[in-house]
Scaffold this motif. Structure first.
Motif, mmCIF file in Angstrom:
data_model
loop_
_atom_site.group_PDB
_atom_site.id
_atom_site.type_symbol
_atom_site.label_atom_id
_atom_site.label_comp_id
_atom_site.label_asym_id
_atom_site.label_seq_id
_atom_site.Cartn_x
_atom_site.Cartn_y
_atom_site.Cartn_z
ATOM 1 N N VAL A 162 0.847 -1.186 0.000
ATOM 2 C CA VAL A 162 0.000 0.000 0.000
ATOM 3 C C VAL A 162 0.885 1.240 0.000
ATOM 4 O O VAL A 162 1.837 1.330 0.787
ATOM 5 C CB VAL A 162 -0.918 0.037 1.248
ATOM 6 N N CYS A 163 0.594 2.177 -0.873
ATOM 7 C CA CYS A 163 1.277 3.477 -0.844
ATOM 8 C C CYS A 163 0.412 4.450 -0.056
ATOM 9 O O CYS A 163 -0.785 4.599 -0.342
ATOM 10 C CB CYS A 163 1.500 3.998 -2.269
ATOM 11 N N LEU A 164 0.994 5.082 0.956
ATOM 12 C CA LEU A 164 0.278 6.060 1.777
ATOM 13 C C LEU A 164 0.568 7.455 1.243
ATOM 14 O O LEU A 164 1.728 7.884 1.230
ATOM 15 C CB LEU A 164 0.718 5.966 3.240
ATOM 16 N N PRO A 165 -0.437 8.197 0.805
ATOM 17 C CA PRO A 165 -0.185 9.526 0.247
ATOM 18 C C PRO A 165 0.109 10.543 1.334
ATOM 19 O O PRO A 165 -0.317 10.398 2.484
ATOM 20 C CB PRO A 165 -1.501 9.852 -0.464
ATOM 21 N N SER A 166 0.846 11.562 0.976
ATOM 22 C CA SER A 166 1.019 12.695 1.878
ATOM 23 C C SER A 166 -0.241 13.536 1.810
ATOM 24 O O SER A 166 -1.110 13.328 0.964
ATOM 25 C CB SER A 166 2.226 13.538 1.453
ATOM 26 N N VAL A 167 -0.368 14.516 2.700
ATOM 27 C CA VAL A 167 -1.537 15.397 2.680
ATOM 28 C C VAL A 167 -1.609 16.120 1.344
ATOM 29 O O VAL A 167 -2.663 16.277 0.740
ATOM 30 C CB VAL A 167 -1.465 16.404 3.844
ATOM 31 N N GLN A 168 -0.449 16.524 0.834
ATOM 32 C CA GLN A 168 -0.396 17.204 -0.449
ATOM 33 C C GLN A 168 -0.880 16.269 -1.559
ATOM 34 O O GLN A 168 -1.607 16.661 -2.457
ATOM 35 C CB GLN A 168 1.033 17.661 -0.750
ATOM 36 N N GLY A 169 -0.487 15.002 -1.464
ATOM 37 C CA GLY A 169 -0.882 14.032 -2.471
ATOM 38 C C GLY A 169 -2.377 13.799 -2.492
ATOM 39 O O GLY A 169 -2.976 13.566 -3.545
ATOM 40 N N GLN A 170 -3.039 13.885 -1.328
ATOM 41 C CA GLN A 170 -4.472 13.668 -1.270
ATOM 42 C C GLN A 170 -5.234 14.804 -1.936
ATOM 43 O O GLN A 170 -6.378 14.648 -2.327
ATOM 44 C CB GLN A 170 -4.916 13.523 0.192
ATOM 45 N N LYS A 171 -4.598 15.964 -2.072
ATOM 46 C CA LYS A 171 -5.264 17.111 -2.676
ATOM 47 C C LYS A 171 -4.982 17.236 -4.169
ATOM 48 O O LYS A 171 -5.472 18.148 -4.820
ATOM 49 C CB LYS A 171 -4.802 18.398 -1.977
ATOM 50 N N THR A 172 -4.180 16.312 -4.695
ATOM 51 C CA THR A 172 -3.738 16.441 -6.076
ATOM 52 C C THR A 172 -4.905 16.527 -7.053
ATOM 53 O O THR A 172 -4.913 17.364 -7.952
ATOM 54 C CB THR A 172 -2.850 15.243 -6.469
ATOM 55 N N ALA A 173 -5.915 15.660 -6.900
ATOM 56 C CA ALA A 173 -7.038 15.641 -7.839
ATOM 57 C C ALA A 173 -7.773 16.978 -7.839
ATOM 58 O O ALA A 173 -8.143 17.505 -8.893
ATOM 59 C CB ALA A 173 -7.995 14.512 -7.483
ATOM 60 N N GLU A 174 -7.981 17.556 -6.624
ATOM 61 C CA GLU A 174 -8.663 18.840 -6.542
ATOM 62 C C GLU A 174 -7.845 19.935 -7.214
ATOM 63 O O GLU A 174 -8.385 20.799 -7.903
ATOM 64 C CB GLU A 174 -8.910 19.201 -5.072
ATOM 65 N N GLN A 175 -6.539 19.895 -7.010
ATOM 66 C CA GLN A 175 -5.675 20.909 -7.604
ATOM 67 C C GLN A 175 -5.703 20.810 -9.121
ATOM 68 O O GLN A 175 -5.775 21.817 -9.818
ATOM 69 C CB GLN A 175 -4.242 20.733 -7.087
ATOM 70 N N HIS A 176 -5.698 19.598 -9.635
ATOM 71 C CA HIS A 176 -5.723 19.421 -11.083
ATOM 72 C C HIS A 176 -7.021 19.954 -11.669
ATOM 73 O O HIS A 176 -7.034 20.550 -12.740
ATOM 74 C CB HIS A 176 -5.555 17.951 -11.448
ATOM 75 N N ALA A 177 -8.133 19.753 -10.947
ATOM 76 C CA ALA A 177 -9.421 20.248 -11.428
ATOM 77 C C ALA A 177 -9.425 21.770 -11.502
ATOM 78 O O ALA A 177 -10.008 22.368 -12.402
ATOM 79 C CB ALA A 177 -10.544 19.754 -10.516
ATOM 80 N N GLY A 178 -8.753 22.412 -10.561
ATOM 81 C CA GLY A 178 -8.713 23.866 -10.533
ATOM 82 C C GLY A 178 -7.704 24.472 -11.483
ATOM 83 O O GLY A 178 -7.749 25.669 -11.774
ATOM 84 N N PRO A 217 5.136 5.024 2.799
ATOM 85 C CA PRO A 217 4.645 6.393 3.003
ATOM 86 C C PRO A 217 5.392 7.401 2.131
ATOM 87 O O PRO A 217 6.544 7.186 1.767
ATOM 88 C CB PRO A 217 4.939 6.639 4.488
ATOM 89 N N GLU A 218 4.700 8.485 1.807
ATOM 90 C CA GLU A 218 5.364 9.610 1.150
ATOM 91 C C GLU A 218 5.893 10.561 2.221
ATOM 92 O O GLU A 218 5.732 10.332 3.419
ATOM 93 C CB GLU A 218 4.389 10.334 0.214
ATOM 94 N N ALA A 219 6.517 11.618 1.772
ATOM 95 C CA ALA A 219 7.058 12.611 2.706
ATOM 96 C C ALA A 219 5.926 13.523 3.206
ATOM 97 O O ALA A 219 4.796 13.458 2.724
ATOM 98 C CB ALA A 219 8.132 13.426 2.009
ATOM 99 N N ASN A 220 6.264 14.349 4.181
ATOM 100 C CA ASN A 220 5.366 15.427 4.641
ATOM 101 C C ASN A 220 4.077 14.940 5.300
ATOM 102 O O ASN A 220 2.980 15.294 4.900
ATOM 103 C CB ASN A 220 5.002 16.364 3.469
ATOM 104 N N HIS A 221 4.224 14.074 6.295
ATOM 105 C CA HIS A 221 3.066 13.663 7.081
ATOM 106 C C HIS A 221 3.013 14.510 8.355
ATOM 107 O O HIS A 221 3.916 14.437 9.182
ATOM 108 C CB HIS A 221 3.148 12.181 7.455
ATOM 109 N N PRO A 222 1.962 15.318 8.557
ATOM 110 C CA PRO A 222 1.860 16.131 9.785
ATOM 111 C C PRO A 222 1.613 15.253 10.995
ATOM 112 O O PRO A 222 1.159 14.113 10.862
ATOM 113 C CB PRO A 222 0.661 17.040 9.496
ATOM 114 N N PRO A 223 1.892 15.751 12.201
ATOM 115 C CA PRO A 223 1.715 14.965 13.431
ATOM 116 C C PRO A 223 0.323 14.354 13.572
ATOM 117 O O PRO A 223 0.179 13.223 14.038
ATOM 118 C CB PRO A 223 1.989 15.982 14.542
ATOM 119 N N SER A 224 -0.717 15.083 13.159
ATOM 120 C CA SER A 224 -2.081 14.568 13.299
ATOM 121 C C SER A 224 -2.279 13.307 12.453
ATOM 122 O O SER A 224 -2.928 12.349 12.876
ATOM 123 C CB SER A 224 -3.104 15.634 12.897
#
Length: 357
Positions: free
Chosen positions: A195-211, A277-284
């Motif tokens: 399993v690849c775990l996305p970073s928070v930035q990675g989870q927003k990729t689809a929304e960013q592409h739409a915009g 995991p990818e990079a940039n995982h916040p503490p939460s």
């Protein structure tokens, strides 16, 4: 007379500490195909033979394999190793001459880059066939595959065809993984889900592409592949190659967020999950991941280039994969023996009851 000689030879072989090629592979990390290639092409590690022609390796053979591995780790090509197994003085001279011929692995990385950028399928597989056929996998992994993959993101990021090259490479290596995962007719020793775990930035990729639909083609190409995402895509290919080499069957689950992991539970019949995991995982997010991992009923391990950065989850770091597979395989074999023992006991009890009747 010939039959008598064969009998004497067999008795002599049995009286010594000889090991078959499969056990030698486990001891030394050099697979059977590579050992045969060393013998056939370079006259290295000549084993004894049974009357039926099966290879049996002496303690001296095994010591020589370890010596060869040591020279290979220093960057000496397998074709240059034989003189190094002589006396120390001659070996020093031969080693000096071998090093003057250049860096074997960097030359192969340069050749792999050329094959990739030109989409030369035959050249790519020829280089990999040569490396994987003549060198222990762990050496190829460290010196060639991971070293190459570490260089690629910087080379690919500025290119307009970065995604094309990545997809092509993934396709070529995936087909190769499928071929090696057949295990030459042997049963797999373990099953693993990746399993690849996305970073928070990675989870927003689809929304960013739409915009950003009105961006130029160049901007979209470069923004669509983050450095960490590319690194993990490349690393996952090496990981799957390694698991195929270890006779592990793999279920590639792609990218899943933390909350989706809990939905797997006992529904997936695997011995473990490897989480990349990818990079940039916040503490939460790390806290959320820890909570999920502690409740998972199957073994879950973090692995990959960015796994060591999540220090608070050090208890979930992946063990040495070869040792882990060996332990899982041994546990399964013991379980099978126990089940057979129970079955035989039950059949014997039923037979005894029938006799009494």
């Amino acid at each position: 007379m010939k039959q008598h000689d064969s009998k004497v030879e067999a008795e002599n072989l049995e009286s010594r500490e000889l090991l078959p090629i499969g056990e030698v592979s486990l001891l030394t990390g050099v697979n059977a195909v590579t050992l045969r290639a060393w013998q056939r092409r370079f006259g290295l590690v000549i084993p004894a033979r049974t009357p039926k022609g099966h290879r049996l390796y002496t303690p001296e053979n095994i010591q020589q394999i370890h010596e060869i591995n040591a020279w290979l780790a220093k960057g000496v090509a397998i074709s240059k190793v034989k003189p190094l197994l002589m006396s120390s003085a001659l070996a020093t001279e031969a080693y000096s001459m071998a090093l003057q011929e250049g860096d074997l692995w960097q030359e192969q990385i340069t050749a792999l880059n050329s094959a990739l950028f030109e989409l030369e399928q035959q050249k790519l597989h020829q280089i990999l066939d040569e490396a994987l056929g003549l060198y222990p996998f762990q050496l190829v992994k460290q010196k060639l595959l991971l070293a190459w993959m570490a260089q690629l993101p910087a080379l690919l990021e500025p290119r307009l065809d970065a995604e094309l090259l990545l997809v092509w490479l993934e396709s070529e290596l995936t087909s190769r993984i499928g071929g090696r995962a057949s295990f030459a007719g042997q049963a797999s020793l373990a099953q693993i889900g990746i399993v690849c775990l996305p970073s928070v930035q990675g989870q927003k990729t689809a929304e960013q592409h739409a915009g950003y639909s009105n961006m130029t083609h160049s901007s979209i190409s470069n923004s669509s592949i983050s450095s960490s995402s590319m690194t993990n895509r490349l690393y996952s290919l090496v990981l799957r190659l390694e698991l195929a080499e270890l006779r592990v069957s793999v279920i590639n689950l792609g990218v899943l967020d933390t909350t989706s992991l809990g939905l797997i539970n006992n529904r997936l019949k695997v011995d473990a999950l490897l989480l990349v995991p990818e990079a940039n995982h916040p503490p939460s997010k790390i806290f959320e991941l820890q909570s999920v991992l502690e409740q998972m009923p199957l073994s879950c391990y973090l692995i990959g280039p960015f796994a060591p950065t999540i220090t608070t989850l050090s208890a979930f770091m992946a063990p040495d994969l070869a040792e882990w597979v060996s332990q899982v395989s041994a546990a399964k074999e013991q379980q099978k023996k126990q089940l057979r023992k129970q079955k035989n006991a039950a059949e014997a009890e039923q037979g005894g009851q029938a006799d009494e009747r």
